[in-house]
Motif scaffolding. Structure first.
Motif, PDB file in Angstrom:
ATOM      1  N   LYS A  76       0.909  -0.696   0.010  1.00 12.68           N
ATOM      2  CA  LYS A  76       0.492   0.129  -0.291  1.00 12.68           C
ATOM      3  C   LYS A  76       0.882   1.134  -0.065  1.00 12.68           C
ATOM      4  CE  LYS A  76      -3.261   2.597   2.529  1.00 12.68           C
ATOM      5  NZ  LYS A  76      -4.446   2.647   3.859  1.00 12.68           N
ATOM      6  N   ARG A  79       2.529   2.520  -3.039  1.00 16.53           N
ATOM      7  CA  ARG A  79       1.246   2.889  -4.172  1.00 16.53           C
ATOM      8  C   ARG A  79       1.077   4.055  -3.542  1.00 16.53           C
ATOM      9  NH1 ARG A  79      -1.624  -2.193  -3.734  1.00 16.53           N
ATOM     10  NH2 ARG A  79      -2.598  -2.006  -1.233  1.00 16.53           N
ATOM     11  N   SER A 126      -8.087  -2.571  -9.599  1.00 17.33           N
ATOM     12  CA  SER A 126      -8.426  -3.421  -8.789  1.00 17.33           C
ATOM     13  C   SER A 126      -8.139  -2.295  -7.536  1.00 17.33           C
ATOM     14  CB  SER A 126      -7.510  -4.282  -8.187  1.00 17.33           C
ATOM     15  OG  SER A 126      -6.067  -4.268  -9.492  1.00 17.33           O
ATOM     16  N   PHE A 127      -7.486  -0.828  -7.869  1.00 15.30           N
ATOM     17  CA  PHE A 127      -7.542   0.503  -6.805  1.00 15.30           C
ATOM     18  C   PHE A 127      -7.625   1.361  -7.430  1.00 15.30           C
ATOM     19  CE2 PHE A 127      -4.081  -2.737  -6.405  1.00 15.30           C
ATOM     20  CZ  PHE A 127      -4.092  -3.698  -5.282  1.00 15.30           C
ATOM     21  N   CYS A 129     -10.493   3.074  -6.764  1.00 13.96           N
ATOM     22  CA  CYS A 129     -11.167   4.046  -6.093  1.00 13.96           C
ATOM     23  C   CYS A 129     -10.812   4.565  -5.121  1.00 13.96           C
ATOM     24  CB  CYS A 129     -12.443   2.910  -6.080  1.00 13.96           C
ATOM     25  SG  CYS A 129     -12.356   1.465  -4.607  1.00 13.96           S
ATOM     26  N   HIS A 130      -9.876   4.125  -4.514  1.00 13.98           N
ATOM     27  CA  HIS A 130      -8.580   4.148  -3.414  1.00 13.98           C
ATOM     28  C   HIS A 130      -7.848   5.655  -4.570  1.00 13.98           C
ATOM     29  CE1 HIS A 130     -10.584   1.280  -1.126  1.00 13.98           C
ATOM     30  NE2 HIS A 130      -9.932   0.052  -2.432  1.00 13.98           N
ATOM     31  N   TYR A 131      -7.584   5.154  -5.522  1.00 14.52           N
ATOM     32  CA  TYR A 131      -6.352   6.481  -5.460  1.00 14.52           C
ATOM     33  C   TYR A 131      -7.373   7.375  -6.971  1.00 14.52           C
ATOM     34  CZ  TYR A 131      -3.379   3.836  -3.200  1.00 14.52           C
ATOM     35  OH  TYR A 131      -2.785   3.101  -1.330  1.00 14.52           O
ATOM     36  N   LYS A 132      -7.091   8.373  -6.758  1.00 17.96           N
ATOM     37  CA  LYS A 132      -7.930   8.961  -8.113  1.00 17.96           C
ATOM     38  C   LYS A 132      -6.863   9.049  -8.812  1.00 17.96           C
ATOM     39  CE  LYS A 132      -9.946  12.974  -9.538  1.00 17.96           C
ATOM     40  NZ  LYS A 132     -11.473  12.551 -10.336  1.00 17.96           N
ATOM     41  N   GLN A 133      -5.698   9.763  -8.242  1.00 15.15           N
ATOM     42  CA  GLN A 133      -4.530   9.620  -9.606  1.00 15.15           C
ATOM     43  C   GLN A 133      -4.431   8.942 -10.327  1.00 15.15           C
ATOM     44  OE1 GLN A 133      -4.006  10.114  -6.137  1.00 15.15           O
ATOM     45  NE2 GLN A 133      -3.088  12.005  -5.724  1.00 15.15           N
ATOM     46  N   ARG A 135      -7.002   6.994 -11.256  1.00 14.20           N
ATOM     47  CA  ARG A 135      -8.533   6.657 -12.190  1.00 14.20           C
ATOM     48  C   ARG A 135      -7.989   8.624 -13.333  1.00 14.20           C
ATOM     49  NH1 ARG A 135     -12.636   7.206  -7.025  1.00 14.20           N
ATOM     50  NH2 ARG A 135     -11.196   9.113  -6.814  1.00 14.20           N
ATOM     51  N   LEU A 136      -7.195   8.847 -12.854  1.00 16.54           N
ATOM     52  CA  LEU A 136      -7.215  10.361 -13.169  1.00 16.54           C
ATOM     53  C   LEU A 136      -6.935   9.408 -14.713  1.00 16.54           C
ATOM     54  CD1 LEU A 136      -6.227  13.645 -10.985  1.00 16.54           C
ATOM     55  CD2 LEU A 136      -8.583  13.405 -13.231  1.00 16.54           C
TER      56      LEU A 136
ATOM     57  N   LEU B  32      -4.800  15.840  -3.450  1.00 15.87           N
ATOM     58  CA  LEU B  32      -6.255  15.958  -4.586  1.00 15.87           C
ATOM     59  C   LEU B  32      -6.820  14.479  -3.370  1.00 15.87           C
ATOM     60  CD1 LEU B  32      -6.674  15.220  -7.186  1.00 15.87           C
ATOM     61  CD2 LEU B  32      -4.948  13.376  -7.580  1.00 15.87           C
ATOM     62  N   ASN B  34     -10.219  12.103  -3.021  1.00  9.19           N
ATOM     63  CA  ASN B  34     -10.314  11.235  -3.570  1.00  9.19           C
ATOM     64  C   ASN B  34     -11.646  10.627  -3.157  1.00  9.19           C
ATOM     65  OD1 ASN B  34      -9.842   8.896  -4.507  1.00  9.19           O
ATOM     66  ND2 ASN B  34      -9.900   7.086  -3.064  1.00  9.19           N
ATOM     67  N   TYR B 398      -3.259  16.450 -16.762  1.00 11.67           N
ATOM     68  CA  TYR B 398      -1.980  16.055 -17.554  1.00 11.67           C
ATOM     69  C   TYR B 398      -1.366  16.566 -18.239  1.00 11.67           C
ATOM     70  CZ  TYR B 398      -2.472  11.005 -15.311  1.00 11.67           C
ATOM     71  OH  TYR B 398      -2.216  10.268 -14.359  1.00 11.67           O
ATOM     72  N   ASP B 449      -2.324  -3.970   2.114  1.00 15.11           N
ATOM     73  CA  ASP B 449      -0.868  -4.255   1.260  1.00 15.11           C
ATOM     74  C   ASP B 449      -1.344  -6.202   1.694  1.00 15.11           C
ATOM     75  OD1 ASP B 449       0.701  -2.621   2.351  1.00 15.11           O
ATOM     76  OD2 ASP B 449       2.143  -3.275   3.453  1.00 15.11           O
TER      77      ASP B 449
END
Lengths: 669, 453
Positions: A76, A79, A126-127, A129-133, A135-136, B32, B34, B398, B449
């Motif tokens: 995690k 990530r 997989s991830f 929805c946890h990391y906006k980046q 998604r972006l 940022l 979420n 971006y 993890d």
């Protein structure tokens, strides 16, 4: 920590600086282990990996990307550290920025791009929805830059959906079939029943007529039985067989109509009813219908019906009204049948076939086959009762056939022909050039390969004592093979030590001994016999030996005479052959290929061999076979040296051969 | 945080300072978000947006595909990822498919300051349009002489309804909504004008920044501009003590004479505070030399002033909430803080960053004048206004970031970019995390993890 960091970065360096398309798993494992151990290591890893991603080589970036993926899916912290500069990472991995294209090795760069896009999709799934980046980045590449994502999960979902639909459809079809079956069940059953009824009626008719026919034959057999009380077990078995044979009814003019009927019914049975029954059984088994009661009962009934039908079918086949083989088989065996019919008039094709086999085998006179053949022939002669007496030509042939050990060479016994080398039904992928499918192994080579060896088996027998009377009384007990150093050649002697051979020559006609077959065969033309009084003193073995000896000496003489004659004959023939050869050689000197010449020579040799083998025994044949080891080329060379062929021919021949060879094996020297 | 709450409880700190403390703490911890995202309705770069000034609830955005959208920043339309991500879809979108919409890129948008019933848009198709929010219809059209780069309405005006519109034309025009005509034409710039701002303290004062690098101050009650900012007229610190005394307004002459003695040689009329125009002009007369100047209208005197605030074009302007300072950004990639009172460059050295040069940008400032948010190339930055240090870097876009807006109500930052996205940058929220921890037991396991070996 510091040492860990150094180790880690060196490990990553090592893992990313490789030319292979995959990561070294051991390196990866150690990296993972170190990264797992502490958070500081994760920081170091992210930094090192991003540095590697900045390297100006797609391969390094690719391997770094693979490591990143491994860690990304696991840690995690990794990530959350990576997504901070996710746009930079994507720029390095996909090269989406026009001013920062992917570095040189173009092929690997494209792999890198596609791989990173694939990974981005995976990560987003997989991830996301946890990391906006993430998604972006995914959204940007997909919607703004219109990158083609592999869309794996969607594809998988679609496939799953399709499969489910297919299953549902097949289930529907099954249910429909089931409903059909349900509505048609009684009619199908009725049809089948009527057919099977008809078949059984046919059987009844046939067996009815048959029992009448058979009565007579059975009676006659019984009569015979009554006459010959002392039947051996074998005879009884044979009788039973013949009885059973008698039970099988053969088609004749009387029951032809019935048989025709039966044949039609059989066809109907096999082509239609059995199939429908089978189909409906499978439908019933597979369907999960609501009407379980009907299904079970119908299934039970159908299985019964199927068994009945199969029984009927079997009976039909037994009756012989239908050939059990399918069309293909029939075509395959057609040739053989014709032969059989021409040979014999029997309508029992099986027996006829057997005879055929015996005939052919008998000619070839195999060791095993001949013994087993003999037995069956004995049986046959008794069963069939036609003329296969001991005096039949076959028996004679059998008697003089050579006894060979079994081997694969027997397959091509007596055949003189070339064998295709590369046509054995297998695709041969040769490493050393293209395969010549027309290559043949010449007949002489085959013969050469099939040369049989024989072993000399020493015969251990008892060495008889000399038994010559000694001056001091008694008999000489010295044992020698042929000659006693003191008493001369060893001869059979009587109790007193007098040799008995002198007497025997006068009374040879008067005896007739029933003994071992080897003696029996030789007695016919033997002029050696013993006095009845002497017989008591000598064992049968001694006698046999004596007799063999006598026969041998005489045969030797005969053979010598024969040989002389033959030699003269042969010499004449050879002279003739040589003459012919020379003529042929002269002709063939003009021929361009060694093949043609070889064939010509081969024929000559064959002819020579043939002539000699006609007169000679096995030993000679083998010798000639051995002689054939001299290759045609050698012989050619010899002949060419001897004869009037010119050097030009040799050159031509070798040239032709070389070109042939080159053509056949273009990549060989 | 809890210490501050405790202090507030004990009465050690005043309510206002407590609130500002909390707000500044939140504003300096932006990242940022979420939890909250705008589902962009645009197919092109987001050029400009504004949250309405009355409710602080509706975000109006204009994009380069000619589309205009309004989002509700408070209430999410739907949730994603098991309630984790709040999605804000646009309440309505106007794009090129509507025949009354803008043909080309919408360069600037603004809410009517009094309520959310109207909003204004300016576009590269030369039009400034006034829209009724509820019917989403164009109420008024102003045809400008060139591409409109920026529009603004005064948030403090009580006596006029003027839209200041700047375009590629050298003249700045004021469009009167009540009459539907241009009320003013302000001449002075030598090139197109990209940036326009109303003063937040005086309803009559307008600031414009042009491609000639000049920043001009206009008093709309008078002819001509009354001030041109010069980057070489400098002062250190927030406010020199002498000027502090001058702000009282009692003795302007003496203070001006003493403080800007050196500057007066180059730029004579630089020191007048707003509203003191009459007095100032008389002084200026004494300083001007030559017959040409004398013949000109007093208001036109500054038109000869060629002082520049930036090398290159001025791309963005922002007046602080208290109306005392002006931030300007230019194509020279410099950010300058001006003291409006003295009109001097305060020489705050903002850390180097590259700014977009082909488009106007929109800066944002926190209400307590602590932070300025500057759209850089792909990353926006937050600077401490007084020291110029970079406090935060907002990395997530971006492509080039065009505009920032700080929502003072929620202490949230919105950024719009060429990659069509409007991103939300929100402060850490302890409450939210707690809620998340309580609610999403099974969900959390997704982002953990997972070492298989």
């Amino acid at each position: 920590m510091a040492t860990d960091g150094g180790k880690l970065s060196s490990l990553i360096e090592k893992a990313t600086h490789s030319t292979s398309r995959e990561l070294d798993s051991s390196l990866l494992n150690s990296i993972k282990a170190i990264v797992k151990s502490s958070d500081a290591n994760v920081h170091v890893t992210v930094e090192t990996l991003m540095e590697n991603m900045k390297k100006n080589h797609s391969q390094v970036r690719y391997l770094a990307l693979l490591i990143i993926d491994e860690l990304f899916m696991r840690s995690k912290l990794f990530r959350s550290l990576l997504v901070v500069n996710f746009d930079g990472f994507l720029g390095l991995s996909t090269g989406f920025r026009r001013n920062m294209p992917l570095p040189p090795p173009a092929s690997i760069a494209s792999i890198l791009r596609s791989k990173s896009i694939e990974l981005l999709e995976k990560w987003n799934d997989s991830f996301g929805c946890h990391y906006k980046q993430i998604r972006l980045g995914y959204d940007y590449l997909k919607n703004v830059l219109r990158f083609q994502f592999p869309n794996l999960p969607e594809t998988a979902a679609r496939l799953r959906h399709e499969r489910r639909e297919r299953e549902i459809r097949s289930k529907e079809i099954l249910v429909n079939k089931f409903e059909n079956l349900k509505s048609n069940y009684s009619s199908i059953k009725g049809e089948i029943r009527s057919t099977s009824d008809e078949i059984s009626e046919c059987f009844e008719i046939i067996s009815g007529t048959n029992s009448k026919d058979n009565k007579f034959s059975c009676d006659s057999v019984d009569d015979e039985n009554a006459v010959e009380e002392s039947t051996s077990l074998a005879m009884r078995r044979i009788r039973l067989e013949s009885l059973r044979e008698g039970m099988i009814v053969h088609e004749n003019s009387d029951n032809k109509a019935v048989f025709d009927m039966l044949r039609e019914l059989y066809k109907l049975l096999t082509s239609k009813h059995l199939k429908t029954v089978q189909d409906s059984i499978s439908v019933l088994v597979r369907v999960d219908a609501s009407d379980v009661r009907f299904r079970d009962s119908a299934l039970k009934e159908l299985i019964d019906i199927r068994n009945d039908l199969q029984l009927a079918k079997k009976r039909c086949e037994e009756l012989g009204c239908v050939a059990p083989d399918d069309d293909e088989n029939r075509i395959l065996w057609e040739e053989g049948k014709i032969e059989v019919e021409s040979n014999e008039n029997s309508n029992l094709s099986g027996e006829a076939n057997k005879d055929m086999v015996y005939n052919s085998y008998g000619d070839e006179s195999k060791n095993d086959a001949s013994t087993s053949g003999k037995e069956s022939i004995d049986e046959e002669t008794i069963v069939a009762g036609d003329g296969f007496g001991p005096s039949s030509p076959r028996q004679q042939l059998l008697a003089k056939a050579p006894v060979m050990t079994w081997g694969s060479f027997l397959d091509s016994w007596g055949m003189v022909r070339d064998v295709p080398a590369n046509q054995r039904g297998m695709e041969l992928e040769c490493h050393w050039g293209r395969v010549d499918y027309d290559a043949v192994i010449p007949a002489e080579k085959i013969a050469e390969l099939n040369v049989q060896m024989t072993y000399y088996n020493e015969q251990h027998g008892e060495i008889r004592p000399c038994f010559a009377p000694l001056k001091k009384g008694g008999l000489c007990q010295r044992r020698d093979l042929r000659v006693c150093p003191f008493h001369g050649p060893i001869v059979p002697r009587d109790v007193e030590g007098n040799p008995i051979i002198a007497n025997t020559s006068q009374k040879h006609d008067s005896i007739d001994i029933g003994g071992p077959s080897i003696l029996k065969t030789s007695t016919k033309d033997s002029d050696v016999s013993f006095q009845p009084s002497d017989l008591e003193t000598l064992t049968a073995e001694e006698l046999a030996k004596q007799a063999v000896k006598n026969v041998r000496t005489r045969e030797g003489k005969e053979r010598e005479k024969d040989k002389n004659e033959k030699r003269a004959l042969k010499r004449a023939k050879l002279a003739k052959v040589r003459e012919h050869n020379e003529m042929v050689l002269r002709q063939s000197a003009l021929a361009s290929t060694s093949q043609g010449l070889g064939e010509v020579m081969g024929e000559d040799i064959e002819a020579l061999h043939h002539t000699s083998s006609e007169y000679k025994e096995k030993k000679q044949t083998l010798a000639s076979m051995l002689r054939k080891k001299v290759t045609p080329r050698d012989r050619l060379a010899r002949r060419l040296l001897n004869a009037h062929a010119t050097e030009a021919t040799v050159r031509q021949l070798t040239h032709g051969e070389d070109s042939n060879y080159r053509e056949a094996f273009p990549n060989q020297w | 945080m809890w210490k501050v709450v405790d202090d507030r409880e004990l009465g050690k700190i005043r309510p206002a300072s407590f609130a500002s403390h909390i707000q500044s703490a939140r504003a300096s911890s932006l990242h940022l978000s979420n939890r909250k995202e705008f589902v962009t309705a645009h197919k092109g770069a987001v050029n400009s947006f504004q949250v309405d000034l009355t409710e602080k609830r509706y975000l109006l955005s204009g994009a380069s595909d000619g589309s205009i959208a309004v989002y509700d920043v408070q209430h999410a339309t739907d949730y994603n990822g098991g309630g984790l991500v709040a999605k804000h879809t646009s309440l309505f979108v106007v794009d090129k498919r509507q025949d009354f919409s803008h043909k080309y890129s919408v360069s600037s948008v603004a809410w009517y300051p009094v309520d959310t019933g109207l909003f204004m848009t300016g576009s590269l198709d030369h039009y400034v349009k006034v829209w009724d929010t509820n019917t989403v219809q164009v109420e008024m059209n102003f045809k400008m002489p060139g591409k409109v780069y920026g529009i603004a309405m005064s948030s403090v005006s009580t006596s006029h309804m003027l839209i200041a519109a700047v375009s590629e034309d050298v003249q700045v025009r004021l469009c009167d909504i009540s009459s539907g005509a241009f009320s003013h034409t302000l001449s002075g710039h030598r090139d197109g004008v990209w940036a326009v701002q109303w003063s937040t303290s005086n309803e009559w004062v307008l600031v414009t920044g042009g491609c000639d690098g000049a920043i001009r101050f206009w008093d709309i009650r008078r002819a001509g501009c009354f001030r041109v900012l010069d980057q070489f007229q400098t002062q250190f610190g927030r406010r020199p003590p002498l000027l502090k005394s001058s702000t009282k307004g009692s003795v302007p002459e003496s203070s001006v004479a003493s403080t800007s003695a050196s500057a007066k040689v180059k730029v004579p009329q630089k020191k007048a505070p707003c509203g003191g125009g009459a007095k100032q002009s008389s002084i200026n007369k004494g300083w001007t030399k030559g017959s040409v100047l004398q013949r000109q209208h007093p208001g036109m005197l500054s038109s000869r002033n060629r002082a520049s605030a930036h090398y290159g074009a001025v791309t963005g302007l922002k007046v602080t909430e208290d109306g005392m300072y002006l931030l300007s950004a230019g194509t020279d990639s410099r950010l300058r803080l001006w003291d409006i009172e003295s009109g001097r460059n305060t020489l705050v050295n903002y850390e180097a960053m590259r700014l977009q040069t082909n488009k106007p940008i929109q800066l944002a400032v926190t209400p307590d004048t602590e932070l300025v948010f500057v759209p850089g190339l792909t990353a926006a930055r937050a600077y401490d206004i007084w020291s110029g240090r970079t406090i935060l870097t907002f990395r997530g876009h971006y492509e080039c970031v065009n505009c920032c807006w700080f929502n003072s109500q929620d202490q949230e930052l919105y950024t719009g970019s060429n990659d069509r996205q409007i991103l939300v940058w929100s402060p850490d929220s302890m409450v939210e995390e707690e809620v998340e921890n309580n609610e999403k037991g099974p969900k959390r396991s997704l982002d953990e993890d997972c070492w298989s070996d």
